[in-house]
Design an enzyme around this catalytic site. Structure first.
Site, PDB file in Angstrom:
ATOM      1  N   ARG A 208       0.872  -1.085   0.040  1.00  0.00           N
ATOM      2  CA  ARG A 208       0.004  -0.042  -0.123  1.00  0.00           C
ATOM      3  C   ARG A 208       0.894   1.356   0.012  1.00  0.00           C
ATOM      4  O   ARG A 208       2.097   1.199   0.242  1.00  0.00           O
ATOM      5  CB  ARG A 208      -0.989   0.029   1.097  1.00  0.00           C
ATOM      6  CG  ARG A 208      -0.237   0.074   2.561  1.00  0.00           C
ATOM      7  CD  ARG A 208      -0.390   1.398   3.238  1.00  0.00           C
ATOM      8  NE  ARG A 208       0.639   1.262   4.548  1.00  0.00           N
ATOM      9  CZ  ARG A 208       2.011   1.612   4.535  1.00  0.00           C
ATOM     10  NH1 ARG A 208       2.467   1.987   3.372  1.00  0.00           N
ATOM     11  NH2 ARG A 208       2.583   1.718   5.564  1.00  0.00           N
TER      12      ARG A 208
ATOM     13  N   GLU B 251      -0.090   9.796   8.561  1.00  0.00           N
ATOM     14  CA  GLU B 251       1.120   8.959   9.084  1.00  0.00           C
ATOM     15  C   GLU B 251       1.135   8.808  10.631  1.00  0.00           C
ATOM     16  O   GLU B 251       1.220   9.988  11.074  1.00  0.00           O
ATOM     17  CB  GLU B 251       2.342   9.551   8.318  1.00  0.00           C
ATOM     18  CG  GLU B 251       3.140   8.324   8.011  1.00  0.00           C
ATOM     19  CD  GLU B 251       2.533   7.666   6.854  1.00  0.00           C
ATOM     20  OE1 GLU B 251       2.067   6.312   7.079  1.00  0.00           O
ATOM     21  OE2 GLU B 251       2.618   7.776   5.610  1.00  0.00           O
TER      22      GLU B 251
ATOM     23  N   ASP C  83      -2.371   6.127  13.014  1.00  0.00           N
ATOM     24  CA  ASP C  83      -3.587   4.749  13.210  1.00  0.00           C
ATOM     25  C   ASP C  83      -3.435   4.298  14.653  1.00  0.00           C
ATOM     26  O   ASP C  83      -4.777   4.001  15.106  1.00  0.00           O
ATOM     27  CB  ASP C  83      -3.020   3.557  11.963  1.00  0.00           C
ATOM     28  CG  ASP C  83      -1.820   3.154  12.083  1.00  0.00           C
ATOM     29  OD1 ASP C  83      -0.889   3.826  12.566  1.00  0.00           O
ATOM     30  OD2 ASP C  83      -1.767   1.951  11.573  1.00  0.00           O
TER      31      ASP C  83
ATOM     32  N   GLY D 168       8.576   1.114   3.539  1.00  0.00           N
ATOM     33  CA  GLY D 168       7.450   1.857   3.778  1.00  0.00           C
ATOM     34  C   GLY D 168       6.180   1.652   2.906  1.00  0.00           C
ATOM     35  O   GLY D 168       5.024   2.271   2.986  1.00  0.00           O
TER      36      GLY D 168
ATOM     37  N   ASP E 295      -2.049  -1.131   7.583  1.00  0.00           N
ATOM     38  CA  ASP E 295      -1.439  -1.878   6.418  1.00  0.00           C
ATOM     39  C   ASP E 295      -2.318  -3.205   6.287  1.00  0.00           C
ATOM     40  O   ASP E 295      -2.534  -3.264   5.256  1.00  0.00           O
ATOM     41  CB  ASP E 295      -0.083  -2.320   6.823  1.00  0.00           C
ATOM     42  CG  ASP E 295       0.921  -0.895   7.279  1.00  0.00           C
ATOM     43  OD1 ASP E 295       0.313   0.116   6.837  1.00  0.00           O
ATOM     44  OD2 ASP E 295       1.866  -1.326   7.829  1.00  0.00           O
TER      45      ASP E 295
HETATM   46  P1  ADP Z   1       7.885  -2.578   5.060  1.00  0.00           P
HETATM   47  O1  ADP Z   1       7.980  -1.041   5.108  1.00  0.00           O
HETATM   48  O2  ADP Z   1       8.270  -2.973   3.701  1.00  0.00           O
HETATM   49  O3  ADP Z   1       6.586  -2.987   5.668  1.00  0.00           O
HETATM   50  P2  ADP Z   1       9.343  -3.876   7.409  1.00  0.00           P
HETATM   51  O4  ADP Z   1      10.399  -3.045   8.111  1.00  0.00           O
HETATM   52  O5  ADP Z   1       8.025  -3.434   8.087  1.00  0.00           O
HETATM   53  O6  ADP Z   1       8.982  -3.064   5.880  1.00  0.00           O
HETATM   54  O7  ADP Z   1       9.386  -5.171   7.056  1.00  0.00           O
HETATM   55  C1  ADP Z   1       9.997  -5.890   6.002  1.00  0.00           C
HETATM   56  C2  ADP Z   1      10.254  -7.103   5.885  1.00  0.00           C
HETATM   57  O8  ADP Z   1       9.396  -7.978   5.433  1.00  0.00           O
HETATM   58  C3  ADP Z   1      11.538  -7.672   5.484  1.00  0.00           C
HETATM   59  O9  ADP Z   1      12.840  -7.281   6.090  1.00  0.00           O
HETATM   60  C4  ADP Z   1      11.494  -9.168   5.199  1.00  0.00           C
HETATM   61  O10 ADP Z   1      11.945  -9.775   6.286  1.00  0.00           O
HETATM   62  C5  ADP Z   1       9.953  -9.215   4.905  1.00  0.00           C
HETATM   63  N1  ADP Z   1       9.643  -9.398   3.485  1.00  0.00           N
HETATM   64  C6  ADP Z   1       9.161  -8.401   2.758  1.00  0.00           C
HETATM   65  N2  ADP Z   1       8.877  -8.818   1.381  1.00  0.00           N
HETATM   66  C7  ADP Z   1       9.304  -9.967   1.508  1.00  0.00           C
HETATM   67  C8  ADP Z   1       9.441 -11.001   0.400  1.00  0.00           C
HETATM   68  N3  ADP Z   1       9.083 -10.742  -0.703  1.00  0.00           N
HETATM   69  N4  ADP Z   1       9.834 -12.450   0.916  1.00  0.00           N
HETATM   70  C9  ADP Z   1      10.155 -12.578   2.124  1.00  0.00           C
HETATM   71  N5  ADP Z   1      10.249 -11.675   3.127  1.00  0.00           N
HETATM   72  C10 ADP Z   1       9.754 -10.562   2.774  1.00  0.00           C
HETATM   73  P1  NG1 Z   2       5.162   0.418   7.679  1.00  0.00           P
HETATM   74  O1  NG1 Z   2       6.112   1.418   7.093  1.00  0.00           O
HETATM   75  O2  NG1 Z   2       4.414  -0.511   6.485  1.00  0.00           O
HETATM   76  O3  NG1 Z   2       5.895  -0.688   8.334  1.00  0.00           O
HETATM   77  C1  NG1 Z   2       4.041   1.202   9.900  1.00  0.00           C
HETATM   78  C2  NG1 Z   2       2.884   0.513  10.580  1.00  0.00           C
HETATM   79  C3  NG1 Z   2       1.607   1.406  10.303  1.00  0.00           C
HETATM   80  C4  NG1 Z   2       1.715   2.648  10.590  1.00  0.00           C
HETATM   81  C5  NG1 Z   2       2.585   3.265   9.791  1.00  0.00           C
HETATM   82  C6  NG1 Z   2       2.951   4.763   9.940  1.00  0.00           C
HETATM   83  C7  NG1 Z   2       2.926  -1.825  11.037  1.00  0.00           C
HETATM   84  C8  NG1 Z   2       2.540  -3.254  10.486  1.00  0.00           C
HETATM   85  N1  NG1 Z   2       2.740  -0.803  10.121  1.00  0.00           N
HETATM   86  O4  NG1 Z   2       3.942   1.043   8.695  1.00  0.00           O
HETATM   87  O5  NG1 Z   2       0.481   0.621  11.005  1.00  0.00           O
HETATM   88  O6  NG1 Z   2       1.663   3.113  11.916  1.00  0.00           O
HETATM   89  O7  NG1 Z   2       4.019   2.673  10.043  1.00  0.00           O
HETATM   90  O8  NG1 Z   2       1.893   5.596   9.455  1.00  0.00           O
HETATM   91  O9  NG1 Z   2       3.444  -1.680  12.308  1.00  0.00           O
HETATM   92 MG    MG Z   3       5.852  -3.193   7.566  1.00  0.00          MG
END
Ligand code: ADP
Ligand code: NG1
Ligand code: MG
Length: 483
Positions: A61, A67, A70, A166, A213
């Site tokens: 998304r 930001e 939530d 993000g 999310d």
């Molecule tokens: P985002 O902002 O993308 O949500 P997060 O910091 O919350 O980032 O978490 C991302 C984590 O999700 C990655 O470090 C990895 O461990 C997991 N992940 C994301 N995409 C994949 C994928 N295609 N295959 C396996 N793990 C994934």
């Molecule tokens: P991302 O950047 O996708 O990990 C996080 C939180 C959201 C929201 C945003 C800031 C999780 C899974 N996601 O998103 O709930 O707080 O940051 O707006 O914790």
């Molecule tokens: Mg995330």
């Protein structure tokens, strides 16, 4: 459209005026998706020597505005994007969860389904990838009736959402694991229930997010952004102006949210700010968890909350001792709050700055929605006003919330110099992506100019120019596919 005998229309998620819970659709893939599913099926076949029974697709998304609010209880405005996590699935008789990933950087994993262990260690890179998947499986197993519980699961994952950027790759993976576990058990749950389970499941990874999310992952619709509200989670379409196009650009700085305490510190600061205000205004502060709770208990507007924060909280960061003294409890008692356990005694909390961001950002969401649906404003002026709100949001995230990154700030500046009418970081921040708003007639010119700037400043190893800047539009939420 159907009609009931009162003449009421029955469409969308309303039947005879009564809300009907929507379920995740089971679809046939279009040609483009079919190609990707076939590649994934081949990987699955090569690992498990059988064909998958079904696939799930869960999109990432982009949050347009709202930001870090939530988890304070306030509505946000995201849309599902084209990039997604795909999983090929089949039941397995051996009571094991088998996991493989098309991307070789994510190693294969296997464990007993009754022995899911999600122990999160402190690492610089964040939790192992399969732990996100296991969180989802565990969350689903807790709600599936005993008689439906699956034996084991064979799963092959393939995602193209840039990770740690993000755009919610983590929640796409967790939500996909929830959905496939429910489906492989031949069980069915409505979208909103799946979103709630997924949000609570992802908190096992360590970050205490607010549910945006996972909500948009399930509720997302093609052609419309959504106002996502919480408690209970629900989504309302927001039709964006015809002439507005949202362009995502990557700062080439990545940040795994579970790898540091930054994210949870913000959640804690918001909660403590809410409790301190409640206490100062003689409200039962123990019952207050979120900034929206204190607004509701005072019965005032968002603008008035900004004045309340200005009067009741000071600029200097608070110590644990000062907070506990103000709340009338011991420091030891304060530290019993699970969210505060990971912080040292010396941790400082910027309560005023964080609360000011939240109330102002919540007001910007209200304004963003009002402007989007307003009929009396000329299209071009509408886009300009939305852009201004987005840029103000970024300034607040930079200054008050301190969750930006020099590469994000410089990318926002570049986007504005290339003709965007507004730009802001999207998602949690500390790296990752920005989202910019441009008018339809300027998109190609804008994308080319921004790419040129990025090339001029240098592309880091592991990034491809075409993945660094791309226009996006609202996409379909989670779906199940058979081929
Ligand atoms: P985002 O902002 O993308 O949500 P997060 O910091 O919350 O980032 O978490 C991302 C984590 O999700 C990655 O470090 C990895 O461990 C997991 N992940 C994301 N995409 C994949 C994928 N295609 N295959 C396996 N793990 C994934
Ligand atoms: P991302 O950047 O996708 O990990 C996080 C939180 C959201 C929201 C945003 C800031 C999780 C899974 N996601 O998103 O709930 O707080 O940051 O707006 O914790
Ligand atoms: Mg995330």
């Amino acid at each position: 459209m159907r009609r009931d005998n009162t003449g009421m229309s029955c469409s969308g998620n309303k039947c005879c005026g009564v809300e009907v819970e929507e379920h995740v659709p089971i679809l046939q893939p279009d040609e483009k998706l079919l190609k990707r599913l076939n590649t994934l099926a081949n990987h699955f076949q090569s690992k498990y020597s059988i064909q998958p029974s079904f696939f799930v697709r869960v999109p990432g998304r982009v949050n347009l505005i709202g930001e870090h609010i939530d988890y304070c209880g306030y509505p946000v405005c995201p849309m599902a994007i084209e990039q997604d996590v795909l999983v090929a699935v089949a039941p397995s008789k051996d009571n094991d969860i088998h996991l493989t990933n098309v991307d070789p950087k994510y190693i294969d994993f296997r464990c007993k389904i009754e022995n899911i262990n999600i122990c999160i260690e402190d690492t610089n890179d964040g939790p192992d990838w399969y732990k996100y998947f296991l969180c989802g499986v565990k969350g689903a197993l807790e709600v599936i009736p005993e008689e439906c519980l699956p034996g084991g699961i064979l799963a092959a994952v393939w995602g193209n959402i840039p990770p740690n950027s993000g755009l919610s790759s983590s929640s796409a993976l967790v939500s996909a694991a929830v959905l496939l576990t429910v489906h492989v058990s031949q069980h069915q749950l409505p979208k909103r229930k799946l979103a709630t389970i997924s949000a609570s499941a992802e908190s096992c990874i360590g970050t205490q997010g607010g549910g945006m999310d996972q909500a948009i992952a399930f509720l997302g619709k093609a052609g419309t952004a959504m106002l996502i509200e919480f408690n209970p989670v629900r989504g309302t379409d927001i039709t964006l102006p015809e002439t507005a196009v949202f362009v995502i650009a990557h700062s080439q700085a990545c940040h795994n949210k579970a790898s540091t305490t930054d994210f949870n510190l913000r959640v804690a600061e918001c909660r403590l700010a809410a409790q301190m205000i409640a206490k100062k205004r003689n409200k039962p502060w123990e019952r207050v968890q979120r900034l929206i709770d204190v607004q509701e208990s005072l019965g005032v507007s968002l603008d008035e909350m900004v004045s309340v924060v200005t009067t009741e909280l000071h600029e200097e960061p608070y110590t644990m001792s000062e907070i506990s003294r103000n709340l009338g409890i011991t420091k030891e008692k304060l530290k019993e709050i699970p969210l505060l356990r990971s912080f040292r005694d010396s941790q400082m909390f910027k309560l005023k700055q964080r609360a000011l961001h939240v109330y102002n950002e919540a007001a910007r969401v209200v304004e963003f929605r009002r402007t989007s649906v307003e009929n009396t404003i000329m299209e071009e002026e509408k886009v300009r006003q939305l852009g201004k709100l987005m840029s103000n949001s970024h300034a607040s995230l930079y200054e008050l919330y301190e969750c930006s990154h020099p590469s994000l700030d410089s990318l926002v500046d570049k986007a504005m110099a290339c003709g965007a009418l507004g730009a802001r970081l999207t998602g949690a921040g500390w790296g990752g992506c920005i989202v910019a708003i441009v008018t339809k007639d300027k998109v190609t010119e804008f994308v080319d100019a921004l790419k040129e700037e990025i090339v001029r400043c240098g592309i880091k190893d592991g990034f491809k120019l075409d993945d660094l800047v791309f226009p996006t539009k609202p996409n379909q939420g989670a779906a199940i596919y058979t081929i």
